[in-house]
Design an enzyme around this catalytic site. Sequence first.
Site, PDB file in Angstrom:
ATOM      1  N   ASP A 267       0.851  -1.171  -0.011  1.00  0.00           N
ATOM      2  CA  ASP A 267      -0.058  -0.189   0.015  1.00  0.00           C
ATOM      3  C   ASP A 267       0.887   1.313   0.047  1.00  0.00           C
ATOM      4  OD1 ASP A 267      -2.307  -1.688  -0.031  1.00  0.00           O
ATOM      5  OD2 ASP A 267      -2.355  -1.390   2.311  1.00  0.00           O
ATOM      6  N   ASP A 386     -13.904  -4.723  -0.750  1.00  0.00           N
ATOM      7  CA  ASP A 386     -13.514  -4.488   0.688  1.00  0.00           C
ATOM      8  C   ASP A 386     -14.789  -4.597   1.257  1.00  0.00           C
ATOM      9  OD1 ASP A 386     -10.799  -3.763   0.279  1.00  0.00           O
ATOM     10  OD2 ASP A 386     -11.208  -1.680  -0.114  1.00  0.00           O
TER      11      ASP A 386
END
Length: 507
Positions: A267, A386
């Site tokens: 990330d 998600d």
Amino acid sequence: MIELIPAIDLIDGKCVRLTKGDYDCKTVYNEDPVAQAKEFERLGFKRLHVVDLDGAKSRHVVNDHVLRAITSATSLVVDFGGGIKTEADIEKAFSAGAAMVTVGSIAVTKPELFLSWLDKYGAERLILGADVRGGKVSINGWKEDSQEDLLPFLRRYVEHGVSNVLCTEISKDGTLAGPATELYKRIMAEYPHINLIASGGVSSTDDILALQQEGIPSVVFGKAYYEGRIDINRLPMPDSNAASPLTNHQSPITNHTLAKRIIPCLDVKNGETVKGTNFVNLRSAGDPVELGKAYSDAGADELVFLDITASFEERKTFTEMVERVAREINIPFTVGGGINELSDVERLLHAGADKVSINSAALRRPELINEIASHFGSQVCVVAIDARNDSDGWHCYVKGGRQRTERGLFEWAKEAEQRGAGEILFTSMDHDGVKQGFANDALSRLSESLSIPIIASGGAGSMEHFRDAFTLGKADAALAASVFHFGEIAIPDLKHYLSKENINVRL
């Protein structure tokens, strides 16, 4: 009896045939190659030759998702070629169910590399591709002619143990003008013990019978079948109860034991790799380029690289970082963050990504999945989801996990598959960063309801958690970040542990 091998050539995920290798002379015969493969199996064929023409042109495997779909839906013994340029390409083909791979251009341009593959995988799993035009071996999807004369080229590798040779006379291919029988006879006279697979020009059942009469061991045919020139009833079909001649040489990676993938995730925010808990409390984890190279060297199967801020101002910087990472690694590379349209996908693929991951944009405009799959192939499109298990069930979240939608996890995953997604990357927000294990119940439900691969994400804290994701969750791959970034689990140690647990991984 001559071995009969029907062919499926792939462009844009469709079954096509070219004429003399010309990509501008393309005919689409079936838009569903899986249905075509099932038809070949129904007719009694045991073998199938699959050529990734997109891969041959782009110089890396492109249509492995189609290969996986074919090998999952049939029991055909499939050999796969086109775009095999690296060991990662070979592993990708075997993981997708190929029993053998065909290598052509590399054997011409990098003979030592080809010999190393021959030593590693064995002669029974590699087919030497010899595409010939004007007596010279051609390379890179038939777009270039080398200076290699055919018979000396074959001699070099037969002396090193090559036993399977696929020879295509390019001037004959797709023309229905008859096979290059004299060429094949010369090869067999020189090397009588090889398994020569004749390819190109077959126009009728009589051509196949004539090749059998000349003692040619195997034949590939495509256009003649698709245009109704082959009489199945006259062919020397194999006994339906007999094993294919190559059955004993199949890859040990079967459809039911495909290698599980270990995928580090980076990330990235403001040029740094970061990691948090439940999508918040971010802390720095290092330079993404250095980490990417380290993971590639350590044996990671793939790498996922996410721009978690994805602001307009950072777009150029992020793209340049993707380019830098791509230059340093030799494993498949998925990039996500801020992808809203096809131009974003094209930019990242040009920068070196193999796949793109889309999340919020796909929920906002689901047609984006169709567009990516149509323009670049399903294998490029990873739909990231998600989700959180709220009091009223699993729901999808967007904007970095900050905003709930009314889309249910399982319904949305099914729609994404139907629209052309190649994989689902499922992150449980409840489990993310807490290191208590993956959401295996949800993973198992996804894996059982979908036919595309599921990547588990969120919750890795120990090697046992990866084991459970593969066994209990039935995931195809497991993604993690902090346990890798901060040295809590080493990828080589993890793979050896999983292997000891009877989980098929690439060591």
